[in-house]
Design an enzyme around this catalytic site. Structure first.
Site, short mmCIF file in Angstrom:
data_model
loop_
_atom_site.label_atom_id
_atom_site.label_comp_id
_atom_site.label_asym_id
_atom_site.label_seq_id
_atom_site.Cartn_x
_atom_site.Cartn_y
_atom_site.Cartn_z
N SER A 63 0.80 -1.24 0.00
CA SER A 63 0.00 0.00 0.00
C SER A 63 0.83 1.28 0.00
O SER A 63 0.27 2.36 -0.21
CB SER A 63 -0.94 0.02 1.20
OG SER A 63 -2.07 -0.74 0.90
N LYS A 66 0.43 3.33 -2.96
CA LYS A 66 -0.74 4.21 -3.15
C LYS A 66 -0.36 5.69 -3.06
O LYS A 66 -0.98 6.54 -3.68
CB LYS A 66 -1.81 3.88 -2.09
CG LYS A 66 -2.39 2.48 -2.23
CD LYS A 66 -3.29 2.12 -1.05
CE LYS A 66 -3.83 0.70 -1.20
NZ LYS A 66 -4.56 0.25 0.01
N TYR A 190 -3.65 -2.73 -10.27
CA TYR A 190 -3.47 -2.45 -8.84
C TYR A 190 -2.59 -3.52 -8.16
O TYR A 190 -1.70 -3.20 -7.38
CB TYR A 190 -4.86 -2.37 -8.19
CG TYR A 190 -4.86 -2.33 -6.69
CD1 TYR A 190 -4.58 -1.16 -6.00
CD2 TYR A 190 -5.14 -3.49 -5.95
CE1 TYR A 190 -4.58 -1.14 -4.61
CE2 TYR A 190 -5.15 -3.47 -4.56
CZ TYR A 190 -4.86 -2.30 -3.90
OH TYR A 190 -4.85 -2.28 -2.52
N TYR A 238 -4.67 3.37 8.05
CA TYR A 238 -6.06 2.88 8.14
C TYR A 238 -6.68 3.29 9.47
O TYR A 238 -6.43 4.41 9.92
CB TYR A 238 -6.10 1.36 7.93
CG TYR A 238 -5.37 0.95 6.69
CD1 TYR A 238 -5.79 1.42 5.45
CD2 TYR A 238 -4.24 0.16 6.74
CE1 TYR A 238 -5.12 1.08 4.29
CE2 TYR A 238 -3.57 -0.18 5.59
CZ TYR A 238 -4.01 0.28 4.37
OH TYR A 238 -3.34 -0.06 3.24
N VAL A 256 1.04 -3.84 3.79
CA VAL A 256 0.95 -5.15 4.46
C VAL A 256 2.20 -6.01 4.26
O VAL A 256 2.31 -7.07 4.86
CB VAL A 256 -0.32 -5.95 4.07
CG1 VAL A 256 -1.58 -5.34 4.63
CG2 VAL A 256 -0.42 -6.17 2.58
#
Ligand code: GLU
Length: 303
Positions: A63, A66, A190, A238, A256
């Site tokens: 992530s 991102k 992705y 998150y 992760v």
């Protein structure tokens, strides 16, 4: 104590503390990584990079990609993105579908999976998956000055075989008209974007453009840097973002794969890797290391 000595000391402290958390095994290829590993690299404004532990060991940035996909899309379409994705913390898991129904397919922010899929969809506008991926990898190579950065195809394949939740999110977004490209194209792109492999030194160097360091290549305007940092601070971990801001006090993004990119605006870009995760899906030992580094340096943005 000098920062370099502190980093060696931190490496020893982390290895002694013994609580490593659990590796993410919902992506089988990541489940094979041993949790008891640690590396850290700190890129400073004067161009120096300090490192300790396994700072040259490649890992799946997941992530953290991102942040850089967002940087590419903001560079291309700017403010228009915000009609498709919000800027608020979700208070939910990274892969949650819950709020999407209530909020009619507009994801809360670009760092939860649903929001990141919308960003990747934008990246694909007028481009093939190959071109979209080259844009993100190219941005990272330019930002770090390292052309060796690449995608680990085995990790991308592994996620494609088990990524049913992301497939569900993509189809759900499409049902609300908030995905322009075929869901399969978007998730395929992705998964490859998340499977970019980097080590801590490469990631700390790439993060210089987000930190706005004097030595960083000019790839992001100060306004975009500020906005990306604000999103990292509020949404980067998150539903553990509040806890991270409380303990560390710096904008950061987790993945992760156990990576953590932490930004001390104007001062340093910090990359930490330890693959064992806490209950929120953030690196357990990595968060502890970031907390101790913040205490030592006083780099919290809250003073
Ligand atoms: N590729 C991962 C997923 O979509 C990224 C999640 C993360 O790193 O937090 O599940």
């Amino acid at each position: 104590m000098e920062l370099q000595d502190f980093l060696h000391d931190l490496n020893r402290q982390i290895r002694d503390q013994g609580d490593w958390g659990k590796v993410a095994d919902y992506i089988p290829e990541l489940g094979r990584v041993a949790p008891d590993q640690f590396g850290i690299a700190v890129a400073l404004a004067d161009g120096k990079v300090l490192e300790a532990g396994q700072a040259r060991q490649g890992f799946s940035i997941q992530s953290i990609s991102k942040v850089f996909a967002l940087a590419c899309v903001l560079g291309r379409i700017g403010e228009q993105l915000w009609s498709r994705v919000g800027r608020e913390p979700s208070g939910d898991r990274f892969d949650s579908i819950l709020l999407l129904e209530q909020e009619k397919g507009r994801p809360r922010n670009p760092f939860i999976n649903a929001g990141a899929l919308v960003v990747t969809d934008e990246l694909l506008t007028g481009r093939s998956p190959q071109q979209a991926l080259s844009e993100v990898v190219g941005f990272l190579r330019q930002a770090s000055g390292d052309d060796a950065i690449h995608i680990d195809k085995a990790v991308a394949r592994s996620e494609a075989q088990t990524g049913h939740r992301n497939a569900a999110l993509a189809h759900y977004l499409r049902s609300f008209g908030n995905l322009k490209n075929p869901p399969d194209h978007v998730i395929g792109t992705y998964f490859h974007q998340c499977a970019i492999e980097m080590d801590c030194v490469q990631l700390a160097l790439a993060g210089r453009v987000i930190a706005g360091l004097d030595c960083a290549p000019a790839l992001l305007s100060p306004v975009k840097q500020r906005r990306i940092n604000a999103l990292m601070m509020t949404c980067g971990q998150y539903d553990g973002s509040g806890n991270f801001a409380f303990r560390v006090g710096m904008p950061a993004k987790s993945g992760v794969g156990g990576g953590l990119l932490v930004i001390a605006p104007g001062r340093a870009s910090i990359a930490i890797w330890s693959p064992g995760l806490d209950g929120w899906g953030n690196s357990l030992a990595g968060t502890l290391a970031a907390e101790r580094l913040a205490e030592f340096t006083g780099w919290s943005v809250f003073g």
